[in-house]
Design an enzyme around this catalytic site. Structure first.
Site: not given
Length: 482
Positions: A281, A284, A312, A350, A368, A391
């Site tokens: 993590e 990441w 959208w 998360n 988004w 996102w």
């Protein structure tokens, strides 16, 4: 290069220990000053009660107290850094300003402008790597390319660390602390929240630990639990995460210290299967920082340009759906409980960040970017690279993102990760009398009495079909040639 005096500009590194810029300044200079700028170009756009400002204010005070114990102090200014840093550098007559790198496009532009202003006055701005273990282009593929998929990046990151463990060695401050300059002005005091134009938020009420001591407290609490992290991290009603993301955001901890500790723990056979997952993590986080640095277009656009062709939902009805999502009125208990957690505390688990993002994008058909902006405003730990990366992962438009046809079912996610409804009941007490089965989708249980809770604003199965149709356009866009 040896300087008579240097100014260390603290930004996303609100600590005194294992601090690269401060360490280098103390080695390179006879006298070292430290400053933090309350950046008006950022603060002026925030609400007058903002937990992040509270956190920064408390953390800055702790840095000042620590520096004073070592013989120095932390100066503070409120204004535009482009004006404040050159002015203070001139006032103190320092030869150089030292700082740690920031990788966000706006910060890079700010630092370039400050560099030019200092250079015009015969001074230097010198930056260092501190908030990550590997930055910019330090982790590349075997062919010298920039990674866009996480797993090979992670493997290359770990291989690079194994080859050179010195990158996580500590940068000691105390041996050189005698070079810290005493307060240079008669009243070198920090501004109050009110003087900055803010009022206290509910940060203290939420008992969120602040500063260096708060980060140390949370890490000490997490280490005995790290072995269970792999499983526990997915359940929002369980104390599974480290809760250190806010401290990562403002640098009240050293990433080198965390990595050193976990790597040493694993080398001694500790940490179970949770320690390598938690380390991943952290990687990441660096992966997304690297992606943002090399692809600044992701701020406002899809990492994969083809996904910008998606149409959208827009108009008044879409706006009403978006507001319902923001205000926790979707009718899906796990989604609403997660949004209430965010709105009330500034934190969201998360797993729930993925669930709520996927719901907005693929159940409601909302762009988004609208969700990204809402999280940016409300998350205590808002980090541009990680928030944008998350996102875009949910929207399938990002690097190494979930496939567009992978659409979370908010009911099954609820049943799987909050089976007993403990998290839901914490934030939606009006549903506490429902059984463990009924609480995940109250409208499906017709025998239930009317609830003080809305029905679903969309039906998931129908929304899923519309999403698959919406994403069909992606297949029709010819990818750019290499």
């Amino acid at each position: 290069m040896k300087h008579d005096s240097t100014l260390v500009w603290l930004r996303r590194d609100l600590r005194v220990f294992d601090h690269v810029a401060l360490h280098q300044a103390l080695q390179d200079s006879d006298k070292v000053y430290c400053v933090f700028i309350y950046d008006s170009t950022i603060l002026d756009a925030l609400p007058r009660q903002d937990r992040r400002v509270d956190f920064i204010h408390a953390s800055v005070a702790e840095v000042d107290a620590e520096l004073r114990q070592l013989g120095g102090c932390l100066l503070a200014r409120h204004g535009d850094p482009l004006k404040e840093i050159p002015a203070l550098a001139a006032e103190l007559n320092v030869a150089a300003v030292y700082c740690n790198h920031d990788y966000e496009p706006q910060a890079i532009a700010r630092d370039a402008a400050v560099h030019q202003a200092l250079q015009a006055d015969g001074r230097a701005l010198t930056g260092f790597k501190d908030q990550v273990v590997f930055e910019k282009s330090e982790v590349l593929s075997q062919t010298g390319g920039v990674f866009s998929v996480f797993t090979p990046y992670k493997n290359a990151w770990l291989k690079k660390l194994e080859a050179d463990p010195s990158v996580i060695a500590p940068y000691h401050i105390e041996p050189h602390a005698a070079r810290l300059a005493p307060p240079p002005f008669p009243s070198s005091t920090l501004p109050t929240l009110q003087q900055l134009g803010f009022e206290p938020s509910n940060l203290a009420e939420l008992k969120i630990p602040t500063g260096m001591s708060g980060a140390a407290q949370l890490f000490d609490d997490f280490l005995p639990r790290i072995a269970h992290y792999k499983t526990a991290r997915d359940f929002p009603a369980v104390k599974g995460p480290s809760y250190l993301s806010l401290h990562f955001r403002f640098g009240t901890l050293s990433v080198r210290h965390l990595v050193r500790t976990v790597v040493d723990l694993m080398a001694r056979g500790g940490g179970g299967d949770g320690a390598p997952v938690w380390l991943a993590e952290l990687i990441w986080r660096e992966f997304y920082a690297m992606i943002l640095f090399h692809n600044p277009h992701v701020v406002g656009s899809a990492f994969k340009p083809a996904y910008d062709a998606i149409a959208w939902e827009t108009g008044p009805e879409a706006d009403e759906l978006f507001i319902a999502w923001c205000e926790a009125r979707t009718g899906y208990p796990l989604v609403d409980a997660a949004m209430l957690q965010l709105n009330q505390t500034g934190y969201m688990h998360n797993r729930l960040r993925m669930v709520t993002a996927c719901f907005l994008i693929k159940d409601l058909g909302i762009d988004w970017r609208r969700g990204e902006a809402y999280f940016a405003l409300h998350l205590n730990d808002f980090d541009l690279a990680s928030n944008n990366g998350g996102w875009q992962w949910a929207s399938s438009s990002g690097c190494d993102a979930q496939p567009y046809f992978r659409i979370f079912n908010p009911i099954t996610q609820s049943e799987k990760f909050d089976g007993a409804g403990k998290f839901i009941r914490r934030y939606l007490p009006q549903l506490k009398h429902l059984g463990d089965k009924e609480i995940h989708a109250p409208w499906l249980h017709t025998r239930m009495e009317p609830l003080a809770y809305p029905g679903p604003i969309v039906m998931h199965d129908e929304a899923r079909k519309r999403t698959l149709e919406r994403y069909e356009v992606v297949k029709k866009v010819k990818p750019p040639e290499d």
